[in-house]
Design a protein around this motif. Structure first.
Motif, short mmCIF file in Angstrom:
data_model
loop_
_atom_site.label_atom_id
_atom_site.label_comp_id
_atom_site.label_asym_id
_atom_site.label_seq_id
_atom_site.Cartn_x
_atom_site.Cartn_y
_atom_site.Cartn_z
N PRO A 65 28.65 43.47 -20.37
CA PRO A 65 28.74 42.73 -21.63
C PRO A 65 27.53 41.80 -21.83
O PRO A 65 26.95 41.31 -20.87
N VAL A 66 27.17 41.61 -23.10
CA VAL A 66 26.07 40.68 -23.43
C VAL A 66 26.69 39.29 -23.58
O VAL A 66 27.73 39.12 -24.22
N LEU A 67 26.06 38.30 -22.95
CA LEU A 67 26.58 36.93 -23.02
C LEU A 67 25.77 36.13 -24.05
O LEU A 67 24.54 36.23 -24.10
N TYR A 69 25.11 32.27 -24.88
CA TYR A 69 25.35 30.98 -24.22
C TYR A 69 24.89 29.83 -25.12
O TYR A 69 23.76 29.83 -25.62
N MET A 90 15.17 33.29 -30.31
CA MET A 90 15.25 33.47 -28.85
C MET A 90 16.46 34.30 -28.46
O MET A 90 16.46 34.98 -27.44
N GLY A 91 17.51 34.22 -29.29
CA GLY A 91 18.71 35.01 -29.01
C GLY A 91 18.43 36.50 -29.00
O GLY A 91 19.13 37.27 -28.34
N SER A 93 15.84 37.87 -27.79
CA SER A 93 14.93 38.21 -26.68
C SER A 93 15.48 39.29 -25.76
O SER A 93 14.72 40.07 -25.19
N GLY A 94 16.80 39.31 -25.60
CA GLY A 94 17.41 40.29 -24.69
C GLY A 94 17.19 41.72 -25.14
O GLY A 94 17.26 42.64 -24.33
N VAL A 96 14.39 42.70 -26.99
CA VAL A 96 12.96 42.97 -27.23
C VAL A 96 12.26 43.02 -25.87
O VAL A 96 12.32 42.07 -25.10
N ARG A 142 21.80 30.99 -32.44
CA ARG A 142 20.98 31.63 -31.41
C ARG A 142 21.84 32.52 -30.50
O ARG A 142 21.46 33.64 -30.16
N ALA A 143 23.01 31.97 -30.13
CA ALA A 143 23.90 32.77 -29.27
C ALA A 143 24.39 34.01 -30.01
O ALA A 143 24.48 35.10 -29.43
N ALA A 146 22.12 37.05 -30.13
CA ALA A 146 22.10 37.91 -28.94
C ALA A 146 23.08 39.09 -29.09
O ALA A 146 23.12 39.96 -28.24
N LYS B 169 6.52 35.03 -25.60
CA LYS B 169 7.96 35.00 -25.87
C LYS B 169 8.73 34.69 -24.58
O LYS B 169 9.62 33.85 -24.57
N GLU B 170 8.36 35.37 -23.51
CA GLU B 170 9.06 35.21 -22.23
C GLU B 170 8.78 33.82 -21.63
O GLU B 170 9.70 33.13 -21.18
N LEU B 173 10.70 31.18 -23.59
CA LEU B 173 12.14 31.20 -23.34
C LEU B 173 12.48 30.56 -21.99
O LEU B 173 13.36 29.70 -21.92
N MET B 180 19.69 29.94 -20.63
CA MET B 180 19.91 31.01 -21.59
C MET B 180 19.16 32.28 -21.19
O MET B 180 19.66 33.39 -21.34
N SER B 183 21.20 34.01 -18.77
CA SER B 183 22.35 34.65 -19.40
C SER B 183 21.95 35.93 -20.14
O SER B 183 22.77 36.83 -20.31
N LEU B 184 20.67 36.02 -20.55
CA LEU B 184 20.19 37.24 -21.22
C LEU B 184 19.62 38.24 -20.21
O LEU B 184 18.95 39.19 -20.59
N LYS B 185 19.86 37.96 -18.92
CA LYS B 185 19.43 38.86 -17.83
C LYS B 185 17.91 38.96 -17.71
O LYS B 185 17.37 40.00 -17.33
N LYS B 186 17.22 37.88 -18.07
CA LYS B 186 15.77 37.87 -17.89
C LYS B 186 15.46 37.52 -16.43
O LYS B 186 16.19 36.73 -15.81
#
Lengths: 231, 291
Positions: A65-67, A69, A90-91, A93-94, A96, A142-143, A146, B169-170, B173, B180, B183-186
């Motif tokens: 699952p995508v979180l 936060y 920024m949300g 980012s996961g 891209v 932002r959350a 995502a 970007k990275e 963040l 965060m 939480s986005l698995k970075k």
């Protein structure tokens, strides 16, 4: 989480936590100051690894699952000259890849999320100059950007006025209702909890008790949990 | 005007020194932006000193035949290697200690600064080579820069600027909201490590070219000045780099025109610009925003 120990390096904050956040539920996390609520959230999102045991997520559409936060807004440094749109982006980012820039669709989606969170008019404003309630809306946007399966919020109404607090909670309830989004939220306000959440996890003496809100926030239960006696 | 045109002319005898100053002025502030944003200003003071110590150590090991003999033209590579290895090792040490949450960051940075400064001097006084070229190198006398050194500097800074641009970007963040990013698995540790490697490379190369004092000046003063005037992150980075570049060229001009040492002139000029920006901010920008 089944029998998970939570804490920092050698300090155990919660020695044995067993809890389950049902899919599609709005769950509130309660506990006194220092009871380990924020530490537990950080363990769930992966910032603080569990001292023993494992945090397990049921797969969503065959993937983890995508979180989404939403941290305590004081945790974010005001030295960054970021606009609300840049914070909301920024949300995305996961989704891209590293070294790629945000596409027009990402920016458009981040704007939609700001609109949804009632912060559409703030997109060009500097994030650090917003009021507490406005910042909270941007962080919720932002959350949402995502595209989360689970939205996790750390005291979203702390330190903001009653009207803004109510508006934030109405927003979260609407998102939960309309998008069937699973939400886990830390909040101190028992009235808010009673009104908005369906499930309650109460941290006390290093242990977690869990149940439906109707069962967890009864007079007897409150007396027991708060060590009080209501006359 | 004549002097300025002479300095900018491709036939100018010290043209490589101008180019190196310009490269340092353009690149150090871009790295400095992240030091300011992550509130690691003190690290910007200590790391150039550590880098100098790395150069002194490399030459000392060379003199004592612990490192095999190198050609005279390879000395710059030796210095770069010593500087980079020690800087990255200290950055790694800081990062590990910070992650473990032990002791105070200021204490560690202060100790590193003091120890690096002391060891640099001790290694220099016991090194016969230090009596000649090394002290000038450490003082940042930007006079004679060989073509090969210019290419090494331009190549290193080129890699740093491209990486900062591609991964902005990275880096933003993980700097703004680490939790965060997790939480986005970075891969937060990986991005932090890459950012610190870029910081370390920039500082090592810059110390080699202009010395620790000037490196510190270019790392922080343009970024602090730009932060007062900028409204967005993009403006912040571009303005910091522009201020550094202008100060590098104008500083070189002033030093050449009035026979002053280049590095300290650059830093003094950056100090003046910072003071002017404070006045502009106080008198104009704050009043405008108050209205």
């Amino acid at each position: 989480m089944d029998d998970v120990a939570v804490g920092y390096s050698r300090r155990v904050v919660l020695p044995r936590v067993t809890l389950h956040v049902p899919r599609g539920s709005f769950t509130g996390l309660l506990g006194s100051n220092g009871s380990g609520k924020s530490t537990l959230l950080k363990t769930i999102i992966g910032v603080t690894p569990p001292l023993s045991g494992k945090v397990q997520f049921a797969p969503c559409a065959g993937r983890d699952p995508v979180l989404g936060y939403v941290p305590q807004r004081e945790a974010l440094d005001s030295i960054f000259l970021l606009s609300s749109l840049e914070v909301a982006l920024m949300g995305c980012s996961g989704r891209v890849a590293a070294g790629r820039f945000f596409a027009r669709e990402d920016k458009s989606f981040a704007r939609q999320c700001l609109e949804l969170a009632g912060a559409g008019d703030l997109s060009g404003r500097r994030f650090s100059e917003l009021s507490g309630g406005q910042k909270q809306r941007v962080l919720i946007a932002r959350a949402l950007a995502a595209k989360p399966d689970l939205l996790i919020l750390d005291e979203p109404t702390a330190g903001i006025d009653a009207a803004a607090s109510q508006a934030i909670m109405e927003l979260l309830s609407r998102i939960h209702r309309e998008q069937k989004l699973t939400i886990l939220m830390v909040n101190h306000d028992l009235a808010v909890m009673k009104r908005c959440v369906e499930e309650v996890i109460w941290l006390r003496n290093g242990e977690a008790s869990q149940g439906r809100v109707e069962a967890m926030l009864t007079r007897d239960k409150l007396e027991e949990m708060l060590n009080l006696h209501f006359s | 005007m004549e002097t300025l045109l002479e300095i900018l002319s491709p036939d100018f005898l010290l043209r490589n020194s101008v180019y190196v100053s310009l490269l340092v002025g353009m690149t150090c502030p871009l790295v400095g932006v992240f030091l300011v944003l992550r509130r690691l200003v003190f690290m910007g003071v200590a790391l150039p000193q550590v880098s100098s110590c790395g150069i002194a150590a490399a030459f000392a090991l060379h003199t004592w035949h612990i490192i095999p003999h190198v050609e005279e033209r390879s000395e710059n590579l030796l210095a770069f290697a010593g500087s980079t290895v020690l800087t990255l090792a200290v950055i790694l040490f800081f990062a590990v200690m910070e992650r473990r949450g032990r002791g105070s960051v200021e204490g560690r940075v202060g100790a590193a600064y003091a120890l690096a400064g002391a060891w640099s001097i001790l290694l220099l006084v016991k090194n016969p080579f230090g009596e000649h070229g090394l002290l000038d190198r450490m003082k940042g006398e930007v006079i004679a820069v060989a073509n090969s050194d210019l290419v090494l500097t331009a190549g290193t800074f080129g890699v740093v600027v491209v990486a900062l641009f591609l991964f902005q970007k990275e880096f933003m963040l993980v700097s703004f909201d680490r939790d965060m990013a997790v939480s986005l698995k970075k891969n937060v540790l990986g991005w932090d490590a890459l950012l610190f490697v870029l910081i370390g490379l920039t500082i090592s190369m810059s110390v080699l070219s202009v010395g620790p004092l000037v490196t510190f000046g270019f790392l922080l003063l343009p970024a602090l000045t730009a932060h007062l005037l900028a409204n967005t992150m993009r403006q912040f980075a571009i303005l910091a780099s522009a201020i550094g570049s202008v100060a590098a060229v104008v500083g070189f001009y002033i030093a050449y025109r009035w026979d002053l040492p280049v590095g300290p002139t650059d830093v003094a000029l950056l100090g003046l610009l910072y003071g002017a920006a404070l006045v502009v901010k106080k008198l104009f920008l704050e009043r405008t925003s108050a209205k």
